[in-house]
Write a protein that holds these residues in place. Sequence first.
Motif, PDB file in Angstrom:
ATOM      1  N   GLN A  70       0.817  -1.214   0.000  1.00  0.00           N
ATOM      2  CA  GLN A  70       0.000   0.000   0.000  1.00  0.00           C
ATOM      3  C   GLN A  70       0.852   1.266   0.000  1.00  0.00           C
ATOM      4  N   GLU A  71       1.937   1.267   0.744  1.00  0.00           N
ATOM      5  CA  GLU A  71       2.773   2.461   0.832  1.00  0.00           C
ATOM      6  C   GLU A  71       3.310   2.855  -0.544  1.00  0.00           C
TER       7      GLU A  71
ATOM      8  N   MET B 129       0.341   4.107  -2.820  1.00  0.00           N
ATOM      9  CA  MET B 129      -0.099   5.454  -2.459  1.00  0.00           C
ATOM     10  C   MET B 129       0.923   6.496  -2.902  1.00  0.00           C
TER      11      MET B 129
ATOM     12  N   VAL C 158     -11.930   0.740   1.515  1.00  0.00           N
ATOM     13  CA  VAL C 158     -10.938   1.516   2.265  1.00  0.00           C
ATOM     14  C   VAL C 158      -9.628   1.611   1.483  1.00  0.00           C
ATOM     15  N   THR C 159      -9.220   0.499   0.887  1.00  0.00           N
ATOM     16  CA  THR C 159      -7.974   0.476   0.119  1.00  0.00           C
ATOM     17  C   THR C 159      -8.028   1.463  -1.039  1.00  0.00           C
ATOM     18  N   TYR C 160      -9.107   1.447  -1.787  1.00  0.00           N
ATOM     19  CA  TYR C 160      -9.217   2.349  -2.929  1.00  0.00           C
ATOM     20  C   TYR C 160      -9.435   3.799  -2.500  1.00  0.00           C
ATOM     21  N   THR C 161     -10.009   3.997  -1.320  1.00  0.00           N
ATOM     22  CA  THR C 161     -10.120   5.359  -0.799  1.00  0.00           C
ATOM     23  C   THR C 161      -8.734   5.963  -0.588  1.00  0.00           C
ATOM     24  N   LYS C 162      -7.824   5.166  -0.066  1.00  0.00           N
ATOM     25  CA  LYS C 162      -6.445   5.634   0.131  1.00  0.00           C
ATOM     26  C   LYS C 162      -5.806   6.041  -1.199  1.00  0.00           C
TER      27      LYS C 162
ATOM     28  N   VAL D 290      -7.555   9.352  -2.510  1.00  0.00           N
ATOM     29  CA  VAL D 290      -7.099  10.498  -1.706  1.00  0.00           C
ATOM     30  C   VAL D 290      -5.651  10.846  -2.043  1.00  0.00           C
ATOM     31  N   SER D 291      -4.817   9.844  -2.265  1.00  0.00           N
ATOM     32  CA  SER D 291      -3.418  10.090  -2.622  1.00  0.00           C
ATOM     33  C   SER D 291      -3.321  10.855  -3.930  1.00  0.00           C
TER      34      SER D 291
END
Length: 223
Positions: A13-14, A17, A174-178, A181-182
Motif C-alpha cells: 500500500q505504501e 499510495m 478503504v484500500t481504494y479510498t487511500k 485520496v493520494s
Amino acid sequence: MERNPTIKNYELQEIAMGLTFVGGFMDAYTFIQRGGVMAAGQTGNVIFIMSDLVDGHWGNVFIKLMTMLSFMVGISVTNVMNYKLQPTKLHWRVIPLVLEIIVCIVVGFIPTSASNLLVTPPLAFVMAMQISAFTHIDGRTYNSTFTTGNIRNMVNGFTRGIVANSSDDMSKGVTYTKIVVSFVIGALASALIQKVVAIRSIWIAAVILGLILAYYWFIVRKR
C-alpha cells in the motif's frame, strides 16, 4: 507490522499510495506548466486534440499526439521488460523508477520557452512505465495515474460491503479510498507548489520517487 507473505513487494500500500500521489502531481504539473497536456491522462488528451483540431491549433495537436504515442511505447517497453526479465532474479521494476526520476530532474531544467515536445512525450513514456510496472495494491488491480477506475472500485467496495455486509468488500473500499485520496493530494500539492517554484516543482516528484525507490529496494532486500 507483520506483512502478508502472499502480497508481492510492488503491491504494498505504501508504494501504491506514493506512486498515485506522483500520478496526480504529474498531470497537474504538465497541464498547468506545460501547455495543457496530460502526461498520463490520455483520455484528456484525446478530448483536447479534438478541440485543437476544431480551432486549427495544429502544433498543439502534434504535441499531444506525440505524447500519446510515447505513452503507448512506454507500455510496450515495460511489457517486454516484464516478459524478458520476470523469469530472472533481477528486480526489474527498479528500472522504470530510476528512469522516471531522471526524466523529472531533466524536465525541471527545461524552460517554458522550449517546445513541449521536449517535455510531455518523455514524461508520458515514464508514466506509462510506472502504471505498467506497478499494477496491483494488496493483490487488487489499481491505476496510479488515472482516478476514474479507482473511484469506481472504491464506491463498489463500500456499496457491496454495506449491502452484503461483507468485510472483504469494505476493506476493498478503504484500500481504494487511500488511492483516490493520494491522487487528489498529489494534484493539490502540485498546484500549490507550482505557485512558488513553477517548472521546478517537478523536482518534488523526483524526490518522492527517490523515496519510493529506496523503500522498495529496502523491502526487496529485507524480504
